[in-house]
Design a protein around this motif. Structure first.
Motif, mmCIF file in Angstrom:
data_model
loop_
_atom_site.group_PDB
_atom_site.id
_atom_site.type_symbol
_atom_site.label_atom_id
_atom_site.label_comp_id
_atom_site.label_asym_id
_atom_site.label_seq_id
_atom_site.Cartn_x
_atom_site.Cartn_y
_atom_site.Cartn_z
ATOM 1 N N GLY A 41 -37.544 -48.887 -21.933
ATOM 2 C CA GLY A 41 -36.567 -48.393 -20.967
ATOM 3 C C GLY A 41 -37.134 -47.445 -19.932
ATOM 4 N N LEU A 42 -38.416 -47.060 -20.059
ATOM 5 C CA LEU A 42 -39.025 -46.128 -19.108
ATOM 6 C C LEU A 42 -39.807 -46.882 -18.038
ATOM 7 C CD1 LEU A 42 -40.382 -43.282 -21.438
ATOM 8 C CD2 LEU A 42 -38.175 -43.439 -20.270
ATOM 9 N N ARG A 43 -39.612 -46.466 -16.817
ATOM 10 C CA ARG A 43 -40.339 -47.022 -15.680
ATOM 11 C C ARG A 43 -41.411 -46.000 -15.284
ATOM 12 N NH1 ARG A 43 -39.794 -50.862 -11.589
ATOM 13 N NH2 ARG A 43 -40.231 -50.119 -9.453
ATOM 14 N N ILE A 44 -42.663 -46.355 -15.518
ATOM 15 C CA ILE A 44 -43.751 -45.385 -15.420
ATOM 16 C C ILE A 44 -44.753 -45.804 -14.353
ATOM 17 C CG2 ILE A 44 -45.633 -44.269 -16.670
ATOM 18 C CD1 ILE A 44 -43.977 -44.748 -19.241
ATOM 19 N N GLY A 45 -44.919 -44.936 -13.362
ATOM 20 C CA GLY A 45 -45.912 -45.173 -12.326
ATOM 21 C C GLY A 45 -47.301 -44.836 -12.829
ATOM 22 N N ILE A 46 -48.303 -45.580 -12.382
ATOM 23 C CA ILE A 46 -49.681 -45.343 -12.792
ATOM 24 C C ILE A 46 -50.546 -45.202 -11.545
ATOM 25 C CG2 ILE A 46 -51.680 -46.268 -14.025
ATOM 26 C CD1 ILE A 46 -49.593 -47.779 -15.799
ATOM 27 N N TYR A 47 -50.945 -43.959 -11.262
ATOM 28 C CA TYR A 47 -51.817 -43.689 -10.138
ATOM 29 C C TYR A 47 -53.217 -44.118 -10.556
ATOM 30 C CZ TYR A 47 -54.441 -40.904 -6.680
ATOM 31 O OH TYR A 47 -55.295 -40.480 -5.696
ATOM 32 N N GLN A 48 -53.632 -45.272 -10.056
ATOM 33 C CA GLN A 48 -54.858 -45.879 -10.562
ATOM 34 C C GLN A 48 -56.120 -45.311 -9.920
ATOM 35 O OE1 GLN A 48 -53.596 -50.158 -10.081
ATOM 36 N NE2 GLN A 48 -53.964 -50.188 -12.277
ATOM 37 N N HIS A 49 -56.075 -44.982 -8.644
ATOM 38 C CA HIS A 49 -57.231 -44.529 -7.845
ATOM 39 C C HIS A 49 -58.512 -45.178 -8.361
ATOM 40 C CE1 HIS A 49 -58.556 -41.202 -10.641
ATOM 41 N NE2 HIS A 49 -57.272 -41.079 -10.893
ATOM 42 N N SER A 50 -59.497 -44.386 -8.791
ATOM 43 C CA SER A 50 -60.738 -44.948 -9.329
ATOM 44 C C SER A 50 -60.943 -44.507 -10.772
ATOM 45 C CB SER A 50 -61.924 -44.511 -8.465
ATOM 46 O OG SER A 50 -61.874 -43.118 -8.207
ATOM 47 N N SER A 51 -59.842 -44.219 -11.471
ATOM 48 C CA SER A 51 -59.939 -43.890 -12.894
ATOM 49 C C SER A 51 -60.461 -45.100 -13.659
ATOM 50 C CB SER A 51 -58.565 -43.502 -13.444
ATOM 51 O OG SER A 51 -58.581 -43.517 -14.866
ATOM 52 N N VAL A 52 -61.401 -44.855 -14.554
ATOM 53 C CA VAL A 52 -61.932 -45.949 -15.358
ATOM 54 C C VAL A 52 -60.884 -46.475 -16.351
ATOM 55 C CG1 VAL A 52 -62.907 -44.585 -17.258
ATOM 56 C CG2 VAL A 52 -64.065 -46.696 -16.512
ATOM 57 N N ALA A 53 -59.782 -45.733 -16.505
ATOM 58 C CA ALA A 53 -58.690 -46.154 -17.397
ATOM 59 C C ALA A 53 -57.551 -46.819 -16.642
ATOM 60 C CB ALA A 53 -58.155 -44.948 -18.171
ATOM 61 N N ARG A 54 -57.735 -47.160 -15.383
ATOM 62 C CA ARG A 54 -56.604 -47.622 -14.573
ATOM 63 C C ARG A 54 -55.978 -48.911 -15.097
ATOM 64 N NH1 ARG A 54 -59.956 -48.574 -8.922
ATOM 65 N NH2 ARG A 54 -61.366 -50.236 -9.592
ATOM 66 N N GLU A 55 -56.767 -49.815 -15.622
ATOM 67 C CA GLU A 55 -56.207 -51.028 -16.214
ATOM 68 C C GLU A 55 -55.738 -50.777 -17.643
ATOM 69 O OE1 GLU A 55 -58.362 -54.830 -14.657
ATOM 70 O OE2 GLU A 55 -59.873 -53.245 -14.840
ATOM 71 N N THR A 56 -56.454 -49.936 -18.366
ATOM 72 C CA THR A 56 -56.072 -49.604 -19.743
ATOM 73 C C THR A 56 -54.706 -48.943 -19.787
ATOM 74 O OG1 THR A 56 -58.394 -49.344 -20.375
ATOM 75 C CG2 THR A 56 -56.750 -48.297 -21.794
ATOM 76 N N MET A 57 -54.421 -48.033 -18.851
ATOM 77 C CA MET A 57 -53.116 -47.368 -18.827
ATOM 78 C C MET A 57 -51.980 -48.370 -18.646
ATOM 79 S SD MET A 57 -53.629 -43.758 -16.769
ATOM 80 C CE MET A 57 -54.584 -44.415 -15.400
#
Length: 459
Positions: A161-177
């Motif tokens: 039920g949560l809509r969560i934004g993911i600021y990906q920038h150049s974090s190495v976890a951007r796809e993992t998140m």
């Protein structure tokens, strides 16, 4: 500025991290420390990282060791894989600092290297290691195990039920998140993927980024927004309005969910934790995860956790999550202090802001001056530490000193409860200022006031 070896491993300008230097430190690590059955190698998304990682891998094989290539992945994922298999690890990363700098983080089969390990590595520099080793590829197993840790511990409905934004920038976890949010039942909204490395410091988020976070939350109708620094060992969490929840607020919330009995945290962390009734055993340390880990390993308490003001969370025991167990991870982790507060807010039927509002009213603000060498900031800080008259002049307009703490830099508590903490960074030419007060406005005002005053004196 020559590469520096300390609490965050080796750090320096990319042009100075030559294959010869990288090889020397890698061989010294292999000679001085227990490295287990193999050494795992990972890296962040800086342009220089793959080439430096290649030098590390070649150095391990040339010394007769086994090098397991994990590729680009979060630092805590690499550490978890090594700890689980009785192996060591080297992460190529400069963390949150600019892309013209990089570094190496070292892990033994027991976790991050200790201060004693640092001394031993430095004493062994120059050793010549020869042998015939081998190189292996992990085929992504480390990232898969890292994701499974949170799915098993929190369950597939934890973020439903949560809509969560993911600021990906150049974090190495951007796809993992994205994968973790989706696996826990939440709706992931990826934002601002960057092909250029962006140095994100979760302790010092600039006003432009804060405004951007608020805009994204409003435009996308988000319940929360999450991100990390470059190598993903520090979280960044914002509520539905885009207001960032400080790392030393995420820490106590996570400790509360896990039922921790003892908390080890640096002296710079928010004193709000001292006013939470269930936390009666709080150990304060110098700033840096090796000091937090040393404190966690010293006591006799079973359920011990650690966290830093940057949000990195360390778990010292097998904890009960909402759906299953969470294995110990004695290195800074970003995902646990992201997921725990989000889960707690959802379970309580409130927003993240309301959850935070239920904590004692102590607020922090922090920022840094860049390009300030320690040979400039050192004498300035030493004079303030040693001379009460100099402190009175610097802190003109503040109430009388109530307490002066020299555990790490200069931390002054004033009558009425305001706190100002000054210290040089341990791994970059930066000078940090921390402020704490009973309101966000007052903390921000203190920060701006003394950061500007420091800048005037050191520029």
């Amino acid at each position: 500025m020559a590469p520096k070896f300390g609490t965050s491993g080796l750090r320096g300008l990319v042009v100075e991290l030559t294959p010869e230097l990288v090889t020397s430190y890698t061989h010294a690590f292999l000679e001085a420390c227990d490295t287990g059955s193999a050494v795992r190698i990972g890296w962040d998304l800086r342009p220089s990282s793959p080439e430096i990682a290649k030098a590390v891998i070649d150095a391990i094989a040339a010394a007769g060791g086994t090098a397991i290539e994990d590729g680009a992945l979060p630092t805590p994922a690499l550490a978890l894989a090594a700890l689980s298999e009785g192996q060591s690890a080297i992460m190529v990363t400069g963390s949150h600092i600019p892309a013209d700098r990089n570094g190496l983080k070292f892990y033994t089969p027991n976790g991050e290297i200790s201060k004693d390990d640092e001394v031993a590595i430095l004493a062994t520099l120059g050793v010549v290691a020869n042998g015939i080793g081998k190189k292996m590829n992990s085929q992504g197993e480390a990232i898969a195990a890292y994701i499974a840790r949170y799915v098993d511990g929190f369950g597939t409905d934890a973020l439903r039920g949560l809509r969560i934004g993911i600021y990906q920038h150049s974090s190495v976890a951007r796809e993992t998140m994205v994968k973790v949010v989706q696996a826990l039942g939440g709706e992931a909204v990826p934002l601002a993927w960057s092909d250029t490395f962006i140095p994100v410091d979760t302790e010092a988020v600039d006003p432009e980024t804060r405004a951007q976070l608020a805009g994204w939350c409003k435009e996308n109708n988000l319940d929360a927004l999450i991100s990390t620094d470059g190598d993903a060992d520090r979280p960044m969490v914002a509520d539905a309005t885009g207001e960032i929840v400080a790392g030393d607020v995420l820490g106590p919330l996570t400790a509360r969910l896990l039922g921790a009995e003892q908390i080890c945290t640096p002296v710079s962390s928010n004193t709000m934790v001292d006013a939470i009734p269930e936390f009666s055993d709080i150990v304060r340390t110098r700033i840096g995860s090796p000091y937090v880990i040393a404190a966690m390993e010293t006591g006799n308490v079973t359920k011990v956790v650690g966290y830093e003001a940057n949000g990195g969370f360390l778990l010292g025991y097998t904890a009960d999550g909402p759906a299953g167990s969470l294995a110990p991870l004695m290195t800074r982790d970003c995902l646990l202090p992201i997921l725990a507060p989000l889960y707690m807010a959802r379970k309580a039927g409130c927003g993240l802001a309301e959850l935070v509002a239920g904590l004692p009213s102590r607020f922090t603000a922090t920022d840094r001056l860049t390009g300030i060498a320690t040979d400039v900031s050192g004498p300035f800080l030493e004079s303030l530490c040693a001379d009460a008259v100099a402190r009175t002049a610097f802190f003109t307009g503040m109430p009388a000193e109530k307490d002066v703490d020299l555990t790490d830099g200069l931390r002054v508590t004033f009558a009425g409860g305001d706190i100002v903490h000054l210290r040089p960074s341990g791994n970059a030419p930066e000078f940090r200022c921390y402020a704490e007060s009973s309101s966000t406005e007052r903390a921000g005002k203190l920060l701006a006031m003394f950061l500007e005053k420091t800048k005037t004196l050191l520029a």
